[in-house]
Scaffold this active site. Structure first.
Site, PDB file in Angstrom:
ATOM      1  N   MET A   1       0.845  -1.191   0.000  1.00  0.00           N
ATOM      2  CA  MET A   1       0.000   0.000   0.000  1.00  0.00           C
ATOM      3  C   MET A   1       0.878   1.237   0.000  1.00  0.00           C
ATOM      4  O   MET A   1       1.960   1.241   0.588  1.00  0.00           O
ATOM      5  CB  MET A   1      -0.879  -0.009   1.240  1.00  0.00           C
ATOM      6  N   CYS A   2       0.480   2.300  -0.666  1.00  0.00           N
ATOM      7  CA  CYS A   2       1.381   3.451  -0.733  1.00  0.00           C
ATOM      8  C   CYS A   2       0.718   4.794  -0.490  1.00  0.00           C
ATOM      9  O   CYS A   2       1.399   5.806  -0.521  1.00  0.00           O
ATOM     10  CB  CYS A   2       2.107   3.486  -2.072  1.00  0.00           C
ATOM     11  N   GLY A   3      -0.574   4.879  -0.229  1.00  0.00           N
ATOM     12  CA  GLY A   3      -1.139   6.190   0.037  1.00  0.00           C
ATOM     13  C   GLY A   3      -2.620   6.143   0.356  1.00  0.00           C
ATOM     14  O   GLY A   3      -3.368   5.351  -0.212  1.00  0.00           O
ATOM     15  N   ARG A  30       2.866   8.158  -6.536  1.00  0.00           N
ATOM     16  CA  ARG A  30       3.557   7.189  -5.695  1.00  0.00           C
ATOM     17  C   ARG A  30       3.605   5.798  -6.313  1.00  0.00           C
ATOM     18  O   ARG A  30       3.992   4.831  -5.653  1.00  0.00           O
ATOM     19  CB  ARG A  30       2.880   7.154  -4.319  1.00  0.00           C
ATOM     20  N   ALA A  72      -4.608   4.340  -2.577  1.00  0.00           N
ATOM     21  CA  ALA A  72      -3.673   3.998  -3.655  1.00  0.00           C
ATOM     22  C   ALA A  72      -2.959   2.717  -3.257  1.00  0.00           C
ATOM     23  O   ALA A  72      -2.285   2.673  -2.224  1.00  0.00           O
ATOM     24  CB  ALA A  72      -2.672   5.129  -3.870  1.00  0.00           C
TER      25      ALA A  72
END
Length: 586
Positions: A1-3, A30, A72
């Site tokens: 997971m990034c955001g 990202r 995201a």
């Protein structure tokens, strides 16, 4: 997971700053595999509706409150493809940015967020006192995380970040001009451009580590309600975690019960080596990384990279990764320089590579040389300024720029230096690793900074211990959020083995004089325990290296000082590291 991001508004259409599109754009930078959105509409008659399509300018009739959740997904675990926000059959919604390395069971085929949502679904709510609560579940997580969770039965928004702030989470509180309450992993670039002519006006703030909730059960949404009445902060429920947060050591002075001879140094180093190896192992299991690539391994694949200066911390991480990772994979060592081959970090990186080749000749090591200069980074500097926001000093900018370039992984590889069988020439290369190991937390826990020596000289062991505790308790604000944002912007996930809960606990269990001996010269007494670990790993040259911060080792600080202050001497006189960025100097 990034955001992750959340917009909480009163249902009125607002053209605020940032817009929904700007938040989405910042999260898309990202490098996620997928971007998802969900709306929660709370009507004046008490009804709740969940929609998975967002139309920002569409006003819903009878809507008194609206939550827009954005997730995201950079999926690094789990067999099945998922898209956040995750919506349960009962209507609970989760967006999660993190990794669960313990505390909650995550089956090998499952994703962290799926497993966490299952646990949160079983939580009690309201005045119920049976079973686990949301704070109980979140306090049990071992690993870095930030999340936003909508609990439909209690009409409560839960949000927060782990106890050491290893994942970024920012808040922009309501104002008289814009009533929206916004949470995001990163502040969009437009948010930093409001200034008084010389300096930035900082509208976003780091959310302090902890668990928070906003109950939307009664009343209307107002600025005053969110800022003064409805936000609740909850205590951590795990006593072991509370002990780590308090950062209390039983023995911080040789005058206490133990003496320096009571604990064999070799056994202490062996203990730290063991927990560090386990920490690296937890963070570098690559099976799911390959699954996300369709079970196809590419020639020369390096699923894990290391922010590599050739210094003590990065050398230990490299040697441990070599032990944890199958020899069929390459390891990318990402090294940044603002002075070509003359930068101290480039020199030590090449020396470190040779030592790694000696202790593990069968490993395919790839030193990625990333060269840059501030004169070539005007647009990039503006972007990094938005990433480090709300951090604001030239030191933050220098560190953030070096991290951002390293995470990008775009440089050159010298085939001869890396002993590559297929090439002896220097060629262009960009690392595709999605996980980046970073040595953050080693200096704070093992007395690596030069100012610790000053504290020790002035106040002895108690002053040293207090300064180290202060740094650990503010690391979320000074380091971790900034570093996470800069790395994630490049589609990489930063992982911090030295900040593993078991590593922190093991270091706290040791007497302070086993951690460091600041009566000894630099390069010997500072981070003494890690130097012993390096020797156990066969890294005898690395064990003697002095501490050198990334901004100095890459020489970006020297270049920045000349550009902004005219010279290093003038910069030192102005205490450049703590000076706020002036827009007209950029």
């Amino acid at each position: 997971m990034c955001g992750i991001a959340l917009i909480l508004s009163d249902g009125e259409i607002q053209e605020g700053n940032p817009s929904l599109e700007e938040l989405q754009s910042s999260l898309l930078r990202r490098g996620p595999d997928r971007l998802g959105l969900a709306r929660v509409l709370l009507s004046t008659d008490g009804e709740v509706a969940v929609k998975t399509e967002v139309r920002e300018k569409e006003k819903e009739e009878g809507c008194s409150l609206e939550l827009c959740l954005i997730g995201a997904e950079l999926q690094l675990r789990g067999v099945n493809t998922i898209c956040q926000p995750l919506v349960s059959p009962s209507g609970n919604i989760l967006i999660f940015n993190g990794e669960i390395f313990g505390g909650i069971k995550v089956p090998p085929e499952k994703n962290d967020a799926e497993s966490l949502l299952r646990e949160l679904e079983s939580c009690c709510w309201g005045n119920e006192h049976k079973g686990k609560s949301v704070p109980d579940v979140l306090s049990s997580i071992r690993g870095p995380w930030a999340l936003i969770y909508w609990q439909i039965r209690s009409r409560t928004v839960w949000y927060g970040r782990d106890a050491f702030g290893r994942r970024s989470l920012l808040v922009r509180e309501p104002t008289s001009e814009d009533k929206r309450f916004i949470i995001s992993s990163v502040a969009p670039p437009s948010s930093k451009n409001s200034f008084d002519g010389t300096s930035i006006a900082y509208t976003w703030q780091e959310i302090p580590c902890g668990i928070y909730s906003i109950c939307l059960k009664e009343g209307t949404f107002t600025k005053e309600a969110v800022m003064d009445e409805k936000i609740s902060k909850h205590e951590w429920r795990d006593p072991v975690l509370v002990d780590l947060i308090n950062w209390e050591r039983k023995h911080s002075s040789p005058d206490s019960i133990l003496s320096a001879t009571d604990v064999p140094q070799s056994s202490s180093a062996q203990k730290v080596l063991h927990v560090l190896r386990e920490s690296v192992m937890r963070r570098t299991i690559v099976d799911t990384l390959i699954q996300q690539n369709g079970n196809k391994e590419e020639e020369g694949e390096a699923p894990i990279a290391i922010l590599f200066s050739g210094g003590l911390d990065s050398m230990i991480l490299a040697a441990l990764l070599d032990q944890c990772l199958s020899k069929r994979y390459w390891i990318d060592l990402l090294n940044v320089s603002f002075d070509g081959e003359s930068a101290p970090d480039r020199i030590s990186a090449k020396s470190g590579l040779r030592e790694l080749q000696q202790i593990s000749p069968n490993r395919r090591w790839r030193l990625v040389e990333i060269d840059s200069s501030l004169s070539d980074l005007k647009c990039e500097t503006d972007h990094v300024m938005s990433l480090i926001h709300p951090s604001r000093t030239y030191m933050d900018l220098n560190i953030g720029t070096a991290l951002w370039l390293a995470a990008g992984g775009d440089g050159y590889v010298d085939g001869e230096t890396c002993r590559l069988p297929h090439s002896r020439s220097r060629y262009k290369y960009r690392s595709k690793s999605r996980v980046l190991l970073i040595g953050s937390g080693a200096d704070e826990q093992c007395a690596g900074y030069g100012r610790y020596r000053t504290k020790f000289r002035s106040g002895g062991w108690p002053s040293l211990e207090e300064e180290m505790r202060l740094d650990m308790q503010r690391i979320w604000k000074r380091n971790m959020g900034r570093d996470d944002r800069c790395v994630s912007d490049c589609g990489k996930e930063a992982r911090f083995p030295f900040l593993d809960e078991d590593v922190i606990r093991s270091l706290l269990e040791l007497p302070l004089w086993e951690i460091a001996n600041l009566e000894a010269p630099a390069g010997m007494g500072d981070k003494k325990i890690l130097r012993q670990v390096a020797n156990l790993l066969g890294l005898h040259e690395a064990a003697l290296l002095p501490k050198r911060a990334i901004q100095f080792g890459t020489r970006i600080a020297r270049e920045s000082n000349k550009k902004v202050f005219g010279s290093n001497r003038a910069a030192n006189q102005a205490s450049a590291g703590s000076v706020d960025i002036q827009l007209n100097a950029q």
